[in-house]
Structure formats: C-alpha cells, structure tokens
Design a protein around this motif. Structure first.
Motif, PDB file in Angstrom:
ATOM      1  N   GLY A   9      35.862  95.300   7.903  1.00  0.00           N
ATOM      2  CA  GLY A   9      36.819  96.363   8.489  1.00  0.00           C
ATOM      3  C   GLY A   9      38.164  95.972   8.040  1.00  0.00           C
ATOM      4  N   GLY A  10      39.243  96.920   8.180  1.00  0.00           N
ATOM      5  CA  GLY A  10      40.580  96.777   7.992  1.00  0.00           C
ATOM      6  C   GLY A  10      41.462  97.682   8.222  1.00  0.00           C
ATOM      7  N   LEU A  11      42.614  97.584   7.515  1.00  0.00           N
ATOM      8  CA  LEU A  11      43.748  98.908   7.689  1.00  0.00           C
ATOM      9  C   LEU A  11      43.886  99.355   6.319  1.00  0.00           C
ATOM     10  CD1 LEU A  11      46.218 100.153   9.111  1.00  0.00           C
ATOM     11  CD2 LEU A  11      47.540  98.393   8.619  1.00  0.00           C
ATOM     12  N   GLN A  13      44.872 103.204   4.058  1.00  0.00           N
ATOM     13  CA  GLN A  13      45.563 104.272   4.039  1.00  0.00           C
ATOM     14  C   GLN A  13      44.752 105.527   3.786  1.00  0.00           C
ATOM     15  OE1 GLN A  13      48.839 104.072   0.988  1.00  0.00           O
ATOM     16  NE2 GLN A  13      50.168 103.042   2.482  1.00  0.00           N
ATOM     17  N   PRO A  14      45.164 106.775   4.314  1.00  0.00           N
ATOM     18  CA  PRO A  14      44.323 108.019   4.005  1.00  0.00           C
ATOM     19  C   PRO A  14      43.919 108.019   2.834  1.00  0.00           C
ATOM     20  CG  PRO A  14      46.027 108.486   5.616  1.00  0.00           C
ATOM     21  CD  PRO A  14      46.292 107.075   5.205  1.00  0.00           C
ATOM     22  N   GLY A  15      42.898 108.334   2.374  1.00  0.00           N
ATOM     23  CA  GLY A  15      42.410 108.619   1.060  1.00  0.00           C
ATOM     24  C   GLY A  15      41.665 107.353   0.350  1.00  0.00           C
ATOM     25  N   ASP A  16      41.921 106.033   1.108  1.00  0.00           N
ATOM     26  CA  ASP A  16      41.466 104.841   0.759  1.00  0.00           C
ATOM     27  C   ASP A  16      39.783 104.686   0.977  1.00  0.00           C
ATOM     28  OD1 ASP A  16      44.162 102.631   1.178  1.00  0.00           O
ATOM     29  OD2 ASP A  16      43.816 104.240  -0.445  1.00  0.00           O
ATOM     30  N   SER A  17      39.209 103.610   0.308  1.00  0.00           N
ATOM     31  CA  SER A  17      37.625 103.499   0.413  1.00  0.00           C
ATOM     32  C   SER A  17      37.493 102.087   1.376  1.00  0.00           C
ATOM     33  CB  SER A  17      36.891 103.424  -0.859  1.00  0.00           C
ATOM     34  OG  SER A  17      37.011 104.837  -1.347  1.00  0.00           O
ATOM     35  N   LEU A  18      36.562 101.824   1.829  1.00  0.00           N
ATOM     36  CA  LEU A  18      36.060 100.690   2.344  1.00  0.00           C
ATOM     37  C   LEU A  18      34.701 100.426   2.456  1.00  0.00           C
ATOM     38  CD1 LEU A  18      38.019  99.960   5.907  1.00  0.00           C
ATOM     39  CD2 LEU A  18      38.119  98.566   3.637  1.00  0.00           C
ATOM     40  N   ARG A  19      34.174  99.421   2.119  1.00  0.00           N
ATOM     41  CA  ARG A  19      32.741  99.202   2.421  1.00  0.00           C
ATOM     42  C   ARG A  19      32.473  97.989   3.556  1.00  0.00           C
ATOM     43  NH1 ARG A  19      27.913  96.386  -1.864  1.00  0.00           N
ATOM     44  NH2 ARG A  19      28.894  94.704  -1.055  1.00  0.00           N
ATOM     45  N   ASP A  90      38.913 108.669  11.350  1.00  0.00           N
ATOM     46  CA  ASP A  90      37.859 107.830  10.889  1.00  0.00           C
ATOM     47  C   ASP A  90      38.065 106.463  11.625  1.00  0.00           C
ATOM     48  OD1 ASP A  90      37.457 108.800   7.704  1.00  0.00           O
ATOM     49  OD2 ASP A  90      36.316 109.371   9.367  1.00  0.00           O
ATOM     50  N   THR A  91      39.271 106.134  12.257  1.00  0.00           N
ATOM     51  CA  THR A  91      39.798 105.155  12.942  1.00  0.00           C
ATOM     52  C   THR A  91      38.863 104.868  14.033  1.00  0.00           C
ATOM     53  OG1 THR A  91      41.897 105.219  12.269  1.00  0.00           O
ATOM     54  CG2 THR A  91      41.608 104.067  14.194  1.00  0.00           C
ATOM     55  N   ALA A  92      38.354 103.615  14.133  1.00  0.00           N
ATOM     56  CA  ALA A  92      37.489 103.326  15.079  1.00  0.00           C
ATOM     57  C   ALA A  92      36.684 101.857  14.973  1.00  0.00           C
ATOM     58  CB  ALA A  92      36.149 104.289  15.332  1.00  0.00           C
ATOM     59  N   VAL A  93      36.274 101.476  16.215  1.00  0.00           N
ATOM     60  CA  VAL A  93      35.265 100.151  15.779  1.00  0.00           C
ATOM     61  C   VAL A  93      33.881 100.736  15.337  1.00  0.00           C
ATOM     62  CG1 VAL A  93      34.284  98.116  17.092  1.00  0.00           C
ATOM     63  CG2 VAL A  93      36.310  98.865  17.536  1.00  0.00           C
ATOM     64  N   TYR A  94      33.351 100.019  14.264  1.00  0.00           N
ATOM     65  CA  TYR A  94      32.038 100.362  13.554  1.00  0.00           C
ATOM     66  C   TYR A  94      30.996  99.337  13.953  1.00  0.00           C
ATOM     67  CZ  TYR A  94      34.343 104.106  11.086  1.00  0.00           C
ATOM     68  OH  TYR A  94      34.996 105.368  10.868  1.00  0.00           O
ATOM     69  N   GLY A 119      30.732  94.540  16.080  1.00  0.00           N
ATOM     70  CA  GLY A 119      31.622  95.719  15.898  1.00  0.00           C
ATOM     71  C   GLY A 119      32.741  95.090  14.956  1.00  0.00           C
ATOM     72  N   THR A 120      33.316  96.011  13.964  1.00  0.00           N
ATOM     73  CA  THR A 120      34.205  95.520  13.275  1.00  0.00           C
ATOM     74  C   THR A 120      35.534  96.932  13.129  1.00  0.00           C
ATOM     75  OG1 THR A 120      35.036  95.000  11.056  1.00  0.00           O
ATOM     76  CG2 THR A 120      33.247  96.464  10.921  1.00  0.00           C
ATOM     77  N   GLN A 121      36.607  96.429  13.159  1.00  0.00           N
ATOM     78  CA  GLN A 121      37.837  97.723  13.386  1.00  0.00           C
ATOM     79  C   GLN A 121      38.039  98.185  11.959  1.00  0.00           C
ATOM     80  OE1 GLN A 121      39.591  98.605  16.300  1.00  0.00           O
ATOM     81  NE2 GLN A 121      40.130 100.303  14.886  1.00  0.00           N
TER      82      GLN A 121
END
Length: 126
Positions: A9-11, A13-19, A90-94, A119-121
C-alpha cells in the motif's frame, strides 16, 4: 493456523497503479479460496476481488471491473491485487482474506471468509 500479511500500500496519484501482495503462511495456498476487500472511513468493508481455490474463476464488482486483477502465485504462497487507473474513491484500507476448501465458487461476502490479514492503507490523492 493460516496467517495473512498484506503489503504494497501507499500514497499514489489518480491514474497510477499499485500492486498489493498478501503473503500466506502456515498452509498451502492451493487449499484456499482468496479474496480482497477494502474499508474506507465510516463505511462497511466491501468486496473488490475474489478467486476460487484454483484461481480459475474470479469475480469483481462493477466499481473496479477492468481496473483490478487478482492473481495467485502458488510457488510463493502469495496472492496479488493489481490495481490500475486508481481513483480517489479507491482510498481505503485493503484486506486479504482466505477461505479453506475447494470448489469453483467465488466467495464475495465477508462472512464467507475465516482468515484475514491486518490490512494495508491505499491513498489516492493529487
């Protein structure tokens, strides 16, 4: 007992990707159906991706369809959630979740899962 630990998880920007990654320990990943859920402040925990025990069947809600992908790596005993085109909503704890047992059923409610990670933020903001 099966243990789940999320990371990635992390911070962004809109349009970015995370795995996101979910590392499992204690038992073979192949014995479990897996799911990803998220919880935003003041809201209930909601389903965002799930896979059957063999990974052959997956489900996603409309809100993330085409943007999120769940996958499993049985050699590493890890489950991933690839998130593309991220939005502020999509901001949340996953949370990663597991359910013991075989079958083609893809489980999408929190009540169907017996094992949870901490969970991960994920924060999506410009």
């Amino acid at each position: 007992q099966l243990q789940l630990v999320e990371s990635g998880g992390g911070l962004v920007q809109p349009g970015d990707s995370l795995r996101l990654s979910c590392t499992t320990s204690g038992y073979k990943l192949s014995l479990y159906a897996m799911g990803w859920f998220r919880q935003a402040p003041g809201k209930e925990r909601e389903f965002v991706a799930a896979a059957s025990w063999d990974g052959e069947h997956t489900k996603y809600p409309e809100s993330v369809m085409g943007r999120f992908t769940i996958s499993k790596d049985y050699t590493k005993n890890e489950v991933y959630l690839q998130m593309d085109s991220l939005e502020p909503g999509d901001t949340a704890v996953y949370y990663c979740a597991a359910r013991y047992g075989h079958g083609e059923t893809v489980h999408v409610t929190t009540a169907e899962y017996g094992f949870w990670g901490q969970g991960t933020q994920v924060t999506v903001s410009s």
